[in-house]
Design an enzyme around this catalytic site. Structure first.
Site, mmCIF file in Angstrom:
data_model
loop_
_atom_site.group_PDB
_atom_site.id
_atom_site.type_symbol
_atom_site.label_atom_id
_atom_site.label_comp_id
_atom_site.label_asym_id
_atom_site.label_seq_id
_atom_site.Cartn_x
_atom_site.Cartn_y
_atom_site.Cartn_z
ATOM 1 N N SER A 129 0.857 -1.247 -0.033
ATOM 2 C CA SER A 129 -0.112 -0.181 0.070
ATOM 3 C C SER A 129 0.565 1.350 0.049
ATOM 4 O O SER A 129 1.914 1.319 0.661
ATOM 5 C CB SER A 129 -0.804 0.019 1.260
ATOM 6 O OG SER A 129 -1.913 -1.019 1.277
ATOM 7 N N GLU A 366 -6.513 -5.514 3.915
ATOM 8 C CA GLU A 366 -6.536 -6.828 3.054
ATOM 9 C C GLU A 366 -7.783 -6.762 2.285
ATOM 10 O O GLU A 366 -8.247 -7.959 1.862
ATOM 11 C CB GLU A 366 -6.059 -8.071 3.661
ATOM 12 C CG GLU A 366 -4.907 -7.954 4.333
ATOM 13 C CD GLU A 366 -4.244 -9.321 4.805
ATOM 14 O OE1 GLU A 366 -4.528 -10.167 3.981
ATOM 15 O OE2 GLU A 366 -3.577 -9.537 5.806
#
Length: 388
Positions: A129, A366
């Site tokens: 990320s 996630e």
């Protein structure tokens, strides 16, 4: 051929699960409140996780691991989350994302260098990320430029779980932005590599003892032999690792819901009002009966996805469904169970409010709930031949 029921554990699985739960209740529970307040993991808890074999559940014994199944890793994540979802996610990321990726994609040399450390004393992080690439993961801006026998990495990573404790990071960066996502490459980056640093630690609503930090790559030097998998195939590693990681988050949320119900049932069995235990009022019975039903459904989904993975069967849809459903169940269960405590549930004297806060992340990390729904819908469209 008779198949055992999904929730029927083998003797070995039951012993393993019980030993993890015992550790969680004896060693983690007394520290959970203080770690939550401090927003930091108790360093003394990390060595026992390695000693118990929880940090390399699937890693073969030749590399120092337990050589057990993915399902066992899921049992460990679930059992820890009953007591503290923060410790649970540390173990979850180590197994389902980091060790998992190295087992599947690393060279023999990389495996022999890193797997024994991951099983012995190195915590690992998975670094995908960034500020501009959350759900749109492949929009990542981190760059990797080839110079001689090494790559120079530049960029920033955000929301990296375990970063405060980790010695090893699986970092995704793009070697050729002109190729789009086909330039994304995975790199094994050690904490002390030149140009690598861990930045700001987030101050979070829940799972506060789990560290979530920014990573800073400033001309970070990574040797060519630390490329994990093929150059330009990082996107495949990212997707396929997260597919399995979702089952881990499903297990974490399942354990959280079980913990919330367990605490509430003990309380309402003892708490008396109007001359009887709260648990004996029909209106209350209906509430905890529904929570128990939802937990059982979540358990079946999580266990089935994990068993499918171990059997080498397709599990993508089941994993997305399990993560999505278990995160919803955890949020509902934690909320309902807090209410069963009444006024004391709203205080920090009891664990209900912590689990309520911890549950929220399940729908976000996630892969958000919307991303799971999108995955499920795409797979259904493919099954029915719908072009869209």
């Amino acid at each position: 051929m008779t198949h055992p029921a999904l929730t029927q554990l083998s003797e070995e699985e039951r012993f393993f699960r019980d030993s993890v739960l015992d550790f969680a209740k004896k060693r983690v529970a007394p520290r959970a409140h203080a770690m939550d307040e401090a927003g930091a993991m108790d360093k003394d808890l990390i060595p026992p996780l390695f000693e118990l074999g929880l940090m390399g559940v699937e890693v073969p014994e030749e590399h120092g691991g337990a050589g057990a199944s993915f399902f066992n890793a899921i049992l460990a994540v679930e059992a820890l989350a009953v007591v503290d979802p923060s410790v649970s996610v540390l173990v979850d990321v180590q197994n389902t994302l980091v060790a998992n990726a190295f087992l599947r994609w690393a060279t023999d040399d990389q495996k022999s260098r890193y797997l024994p450390r991951l099983c012995r004393d190195w915590v690992g992080s998975y670094a995908l990320s960034e500020a501009g690439s959350g759900s749109d993961a492949f929009a990542l801006a981190a760059r990797a430029e080839k110079r001689g026998d090494r790559y120079i990495l530049n960029g920033r990573k955000l929301w990296i779980t375990n970063a405060a404790e980790s010695s090893l990071f699986l970092v995704f960066a793009n070697v050729d932005p002109s190729k789009g996502y086909k330039g994304i490459t995975a790199f094994a980056v050690e904490r002390d590599f030149p140009g690598f640093s861990v930045g700001k630690k987030e101050n979070k609503l829940g799972i506060r003892a789990s560290s979530t930090c920014e990573l800073i790559l400033e001309d970070c030097e990574v040797r060519e032999d630390n490329v994990v998998g093929e150059v330009g195939k990082g996107y495949k590693i990212a997707i396929e690792t997260l597919n399995e990681g979702r089952i881990g988050i499903g297990a974490q949320m399942l354990g959280l819901a079980e913990g919330a119900l367990d605490q509430a049932m003990r309380y309402i069995g003892e708490r008396k009002q109007f001359g009887q235990s709260i648990a004996s009022f029909q209106g209350v019975q209906f509430q905890y009966a529904r929570v128990a039903m939802e937990i059982e459904a979540a358990r079946l989904m999580v266990y089935n996805a994990a068993r499918l993975k171990d059997a080498g069967q397709p599990f993508l849809k089941e994993a997305a469904m399990a993560k999505l459903f278990a995160s919803e169940v955890a949020e509902r269960a934690a909320s309902q169970c807090l209410e069963l405590f009444g006024g004391v549930g709203f205080t920090k004297e009891y664990p209900a409010e912590k689990l309520y806060r911890d549950a929220k992340i399940g729908k976000i990390y996630e892969g958000t709930s919307n991303m799971q729904l999108s995955t499920i819908a795409k797979l259904l469209q493919a099954e029915y031949g719908i072009k869209g």
